[in-house]
Design a protein around this motif. Structure first.
Motif, PDB file in Angstrom:
ATOM      1  N   PHE A 153       0.923  -1.033  -0.257  1.00 24.15           N
ATOM      2  CA  PHE A 153      -0.004  -0.294   0.189  1.00 24.15           C
ATOM      3  C   PHE A 153       0.908   1.198   0.177  1.00 24.15           C
ATOM      4  O   PHE A 153       1.363   2.026   0.950  1.00 24.15           O
ATOM      5  CB  PHE A 153      -1.312  -0.171   1.337  1.00 24.15           C
ATOM      6  N   PRO A 154       1.250   1.704  -1.501  1.00 21.92           N
ATOM      7  CA  PRO A 154       2.095   2.889  -1.094  1.00 21.92           C
ATOM      8  C   PRO A 154       0.806   3.658  -1.078  1.00 21.92           C
ATOM      9  O   PRO A 154       0.069   4.322  -1.771  1.00 21.92           O
ATOM     10  CB  PRO A 154       2.696   2.955  -2.575  1.00 21.92           C
ATOM     11  N   HIS A 155       1.200   5.005   0.046  1.00 22.71           N
ATOM     12  CA  HIS A 155       0.075   5.706   0.088  1.00 22.71           C
ATOM     13  C   HIS A 155       1.292   7.007   0.845  1.00 22.71           C
ATOM     14  O   HIS A 155       2.884   7.043   1.187  1.00 22.71           O
ATOM     15  CB  HIS A 155       0.061   5.619   0.883  1.00 22.71           C
ATOM     16  N   ARG A 156       0.490   8.279   0.939  1.00 22.15           N
ATOM     17  CA  ARG A 156       1.281   9.723   1.859  1.00 22.15           C
ATOM     18  C   ARG A 156       0.060   9.815   2.912  1.00 22.15           C
ATOM     19  O   ARG A 156      -0.719   9.371   3.297  1.00 22.15           O
ATOM     20  CB  ARG A 156       1.428  10.595   1.003  1.00 22.15           C
ATOM     21  N   LEU A 157       0.926  10.318   4.068  1.00 22.68           N
ATOM     22  CA  LEU A 157       0.114  11.048   5.332  1.00 22.68           C
ATOM     23  C   LEU A 157       0.247  12.690   4.865  1.00 22.68           C
ATOM     24  O   LEU A 157       1.067  13.317   5.120  1.00 22.68           O
ATOM     25  CB  LEU A 157       0.988  10.457   6.775  1.00 22.68           C
ATOM     26  N   TYR A 158      -0.945  12.968   5.050  1.00 22.88           N
ATOM     27  CA  TYR A 158      -0.852  14.347   5.706  1.00 22.88           C
ATOM     28  C   TYR A 158      -1.435  14.786   6.392  1.00 22.88           C
ATOM     29  O   TYR A 158      -1.862  14.290   7.256  1.00 22.88           O
ATOM     30  CB  TYR A 158      -2.406  15.519   4.861  1.00 22.88           C
ATOM     31  N   GLN A 159      -0.506  15.811   7.135  1.00 20.16           N
ATOM     32  CA  GLN A 159      -0.644  16.140   8.781  1.00 20.16           C
ATOM     33  C   GLN A 159      -0.723  17.690   8.311  1.00 20.16           C
ATOM     34  O   GLN A 159       0.092  18.273   8.145  1.00 20.16           O
ATOM     35  CB  GLN A 159       0.638  16.127   9.176  1.00 20.16           C
ATOM     36  N   PHE A 160      -1.677  17.960   9.825  1.00 16.50           N
ATOM     37  CA  PHE A 160      -1.911  19.557  10.030  1.00 16.50           C
ATOM     38  C   PHE A 160      -2.128  19.355  11.382  1.00 16.50           C
ATOM     39  O   PHE A 160      -2.189  18.721  12.509  1.00 16.50           O
ATOM     40  CB  PHE A 160      -3.338  19.345   9.438  1.00 16.50           C
ATOM     41  N   ALA A 161      -0.807  20.633  12.283  1.00 18.95           N
ATOM     42  CA  ALA A 161      -0.901  20.466  13.795  1.00 18.95           C
ATOM     43  C   ALA A 161      -0.687  22.470  13.708  1.00 18.95           C
ATOM     44  O   ALA A 161      -1.000  23.255  12.882  1.00 18.95           O
ATOM     45  CB  ALA A 161       0.734  20.205  13.533  1.00 18.95           C
ATOM     46  N   LEU A 162      -1.415  22.614  15.006  1.00 23.75           N
ATOM     47  CA  LEU A 162      -1.317  23.768  15.702  1.00 23.75           C
ATOM     48  C   LEU A 162       0.032  24.163  15.841  1.00 23.75           C
ATOM     49  O   LEU A 162       1.377  23.286  16.698  1.00 23.75           O
ATOM     50  CB  LEU A 162      -1.815  24.069  16.620  1.00 23.75           C
ATOM     51  N   ALA A 163       0.494  25.339  15.654  1.00 26.39           N
ATOM     52  CA  ALA A 163       1.979  25.822  16.373  1.00 26.39           C
ATOM     53  C   ALA A 163       2.233  25.864  17.582  1.00 26.39           C
ATOM     54  O   ALA A 163       3.365  25.415  18.299  1.00 26.39           O
ATOM     55  CB  ALA A 163       3.197  26.645  15.145  1.00 26.39           C
ATOM     56  N   HIS A 164       1.261  26.310  18.297  1.00 23.27           N
ATOM     57  CA  HIS A 164       1.446  26.494  19.643  1.00 23.27           C
ATOM     58  C   HIS A 164       0.842  25.083  20.525  1.00 23.27           C
ATOM     59  O   HIS A 164       2.197  24.591  21.113  1.00 23.27           O
ATOM     60  CB  HIS A 164       0.566  27.528  19.994  1.00 23.27           C
ATOM     61  N   SER A 165       0.298  24.096  20.940  1.00 21.24           N
ATOM     62  CA  SER A 165      -0.049  23.806  21.418  1.00 21.24           C
ATOM     63  C   SER A 165       0.224  22.322  20.826  1.00 21.24           C
ATOM     64  O   SER A 165       0.554  21.203  21.477  1.00 21.24           O
ATOM     65  CB  SER A 165      -1.844  23.290  21.412  1.00 21.24           C
ATOM     66  N   GLY A 166       0.425  22.059  19.438  1.00 25.24           N
ATOM     67  CA  GLY A 166       1.203  20.521  19.239  1.00 25.24           C
ATOM     68  C   GLY A 166       0.202  20.642  18.337  1.00 25.24           C
ATOM     69  O   GLY A 166      -0.057  19.152  18.046  1.00 25.24           O
ATOM     70  N   TRP A 167      -1.533  20.869  18.901  1.00 26.46           N
ATOM     71  CA  TRP A 167      -2.450  19.467  18.324  1.00 26.46           C
ATOM     72  C   TRP A 167      -2.108  19.040  16.500  1.00 26.46           C
ATOM     73  O   TRP A 167      -1.890  19.613  15.824  1.00 26.46           O
ATOM     74  CB  TRP A 167      -3.831  20.178  18.761  1.00 26.46           C
ATOM     75  N   ARG A 168      -2.427  17.911  16.694  1.00 26.46           N
ATOM     76  CA  ARG A 168      -2.286  17.149  15.395  1.00 26.46           C
ATOM     77  C   ARG A 168      -3.509  16.450  14.734  1.00 26.46           C
ATOM     78  O   ARG A 168      -3.882  15.949  15.371  1.00 26.46           O
ATOM     79  CB  ARG A 168      -0.810  16.595  15.010  1.00 26.46           C
ATOM     80  N   HIS A 169      -3.715  16.483  13.415  1.00 30.77           N
ATOM     81  CA  HIS A 169      -4.152  15.735  12.943  1.00 30.77           C
ATOM     82  C   HIS A 169      -3.776  15.181  11.557  1.00 30.77           C
ATOM     83  O   HIS A 169      -3.254  15.747  10.375  1.00 30.77           O
ATOM     84  CB  HIS A 169      -5.169  16.698  12.676  1.00 30.77           C
ATOM     85  N   ALA A 170      -4.337  13.545  10.847  1.00 32.50           N
ATOM     86  CA  ALA A 170      -3.702  12.778   9.916  1.00 32.50           C
ATOM     87  C   ALA A 170      -4.637  12.702   8.876  1.00 32.50           C
ATOM     88  O   ALA A 170      -5.872  11.374   9.592  1.00 32.50           O
ATOM     89  CB  ALA A 170      -2.756  12.162  10.091  1.00 32.50           C
ATOM     90  N   THR A 171      -4.079  12.132   8.073  1.00 31.99           N
ATOM     91  CA  THR A 171      -4.962  11.722   6.685  1.00 31.99           C
ATOM     92  C   THR A 171      -4.263  10.981   6.053  1.00 31.99           C
ATOM     93  O   THR A 171      -3.359  11.072   5.277  1.00 31.99           O
ATOM     94  CB  THR A 171      -5.604  12.711   5.825  1.00 31.99           C
ATOM     95  N   VAL A 172      -4.643   9.368   5.638  1.00 32.46           N
ATOM     96  CA  VAL A 172      -3.843   9.100   4.663  1.00 32.46           C
ATOM     97  C   VAL A 172      -4.646   9.513   2.838  1.00 32.46           C
ATOM     98  O   VAL A 172      -5.914   9.485   3.152  1.00 32.46           O
ATOM     99  CB  VAL A 172      -4.687   7.557   4.998  1.00 32.46           C
TER     100      VAL A 172
END
Length: 505
Positions: A153-172
């Motif tokens: 399964f070749p794939h990428r991960l898209y990641q979003f993060a908040l610079a202050h708190s470090g909260w993150r979210h990832a999408t395949v």
């Protein structure tokens, strides 16, 4: 201790302990050797009061060539390393400079650069106020070795993060770094977060920026996306990934955590993409649980979300060819033959494809991903084409899309055996008959029968398999429906009227 200078503080401590303990014990308490202790007792000066040494313990092997040859070379190009300089000296003076001179040359070059070298880059630590900046980036996750339904399964991960708190979210992401992947991942993150930061920073994503030599503008679609959520778009300088370090460092931590979790799991295989996405979400939630307090401070500073999400797909018109095939950005998809000649509107999502005829969705399939050695993917559903093949079974042998139409590997193996053992027309007729039988809802059961035949080294008998997989007659009983006479309805209605009259009285 060798290589570690004795400090004034150690000397004072040694003298205090010396009044109570022996020389050896006092030296051990302050971490110095017995020899150093004897030297301290024989000297009245502190280490900081000793004169600086200005002599060498051995002769400098580079005295003859340093100023005359090495320094001019460094002035010409300061990036020359010590190994290159030593090799050049060995070529100029054969036998005079051994490899053991390398360490001395490295120290001299490093000292010269500290005094006369070019200015170096300085990293400026940044303060990130809460609610100000969110960052996005893609990372290739092929090294995780994920297997979906038995296939890599070749794939990428898209990641979003908040610079202050470090909260993150990832999408395949199964495709490239497209606008659809960026839009889907960003919107999923913002709605999971429940708010919008002031600024959204990315690197040089072509999906977000027109990366021209002298003109760097937002793409129209990305500008509309940022305007919809009230985001101010920004980007780091090309080639300066450290400027996006708040998200770059999180790529490494996420992939490390995923790899460790997969090792604990004992397997890197998943039944489908949805189960793998759930696995990634669980790991991301573990990270977010650690910064819950910081997020509680930042979340009130975020702007409110818009009323609705915006489009998360590419829309383009496609024409259904006479082969019942549509071509969507290079990938081929089979559609029902009733759509031949129609012009459809295709919507290309991150994980699936839809085709619309007017206001009705007439086709929906997962996105076709290219296999090894392919540039574009293919998704050929034999159910769309088996009706036409039944009328023209001879076309199966040299059908261009034949290999992509087999529903399972065992069907391909069966065709290869039939092709060798039977005449072409007979082999085509048997194979098409097997596909017709599979399309009637017997695909899995028929696959099991074909696997057994391969193990027994036998060819399939179409009539026998049809009888075997046909539903038993006793399970479908004959039902005789006897229609009542119309006069019976008249009698029923008249009786109902008489009953109503008696109730009224």
């Amino acid at each position: 201790m060798p290589g570690k200078k004795i400090t004034d503080h150690q000397v004072h401590q040694f003298k205090q302990h010396r009044n109570k303990f022996t020389q050896v014990a006092a030296a051990a308490k302050v971490g110095i050797s017995e020899r150093s202790a004897r030297r301290i007792e024989s000297s009245e000066a502190l280490p900081s009061q000793h004169p600086t040494r200005n002599w060498r313990t051995r002769e400098d092997p580079l005295t003859a060539v340093w100023d005359s040859e090495v320094v001019p070379l460094l002035q010409t190009d300061a990036q020359l390393n010590a190994i290159t300089l030593l090799e050049e000296l060995q070529r100029r003076y054969p036998g005079q400079y051994a490899d053991s001179v390398l360490r001395t040359l490295q120290r001299r070059v490093r000292q010269w650069r500290a005094l006369h070298g070019a200015e170096r880059n300085i990293f400026f630590a940044q303060e990130h106020p809460p609610g100000r900046m969110g960052l996005s980036d893609f990372t290739v996750a092929d090294d995780l070795g994920i297997v979906i339904n038995g296939e890599e399964f070749p794939h990428r991960l898209y990641q979003f993060a908040l610079a202050h708190s470090g909260w993150r979210h990832a999408t395949v992401c199964t495709g490239g770094e497209s606008f659809v992947a960026l839009s889907t991942g960003l919107q999923a993150a913002l709605w999971a977060l429940g708010g919008v930061p002031e600024e959204h920073r990315t690197d040089s994503l072509s999906a977000a920026f027109n990366n021209l030599a002298e003109q760097q503008e937002l793409t129209l679609r990305y500008a509309e996306l940022c305007r919809h959520y009230g985001l101010r778009a920004s980007r780091c300088n090309p080639g300066q990934s450290h400027e996006n370090g708040s998200i770059e460092s999180r790529h490494d931590s996420l992939k490390t955590a995923l790899d460790q979790a997969l090792r604990l799991r004992g397997s890197r295989g998943f039944d489908d993409c949805a189960s793998y996405e759930t696995f990634v979400d669980v790991i991301v939630q573990r990270f977010n649980a650690r910064i819950a307090k910081r997020l509680s401070v930042e979340r009130p500073m975020l702007k409110t979300l818009p009323i609705r999400r915006t489009a998360e797909y590419d829309e383009l018109p496609v024409h259904v060819s006479k082969y019942a095939i549509v071509n969507i950005k290079g990938a081929q998809y089979s559609v029902p033959s009733q759509l031949i000649g129609h012009r459809l509107m295709a919507r290309l999502y991150l994980q699936h494809v839809e085709c619309w005829l007017g206001g009705q969705c007439v086709y929906k399939r997962p996105r076709a991903m290219p296999q090894v050695g392919q540039r574009y993917g293919r998704d050929i559903d034999y159910r769309h084409l088996v009706g036409a093949l039944k009328r023209k079974p001879g076309a199966f042998a040299r059908w261009v899309l034949r290999d992509a139409a087999f529903p399972r590997a065992v069907y391909r193996q069966t065709w290869e055996r039939l092709e060798v053992a039977k005449p072409e027309r007979v082999a085509c007729r048997i194979m098409v008959g097997l596909l017709v039988l599979a399309a009637d809802g017997q695909e899995a059961q028929l696959a099991q029968e074909l696997e057994q035949l391969i193990e027994l080294d036998q060819l399939p008998d179409l009539q026998m398999l049809t009888k075997l997989l046909a539903p038993p007659k006793d399970e479908v009983p004959d039902v005789a429906v006897v229609l009542p006479a119309l006069s019976d309805y008249d009698s029923l209605l008249s009786a109902s009227v008489e009953l109503l009259c008696e109730v009224a009285l």
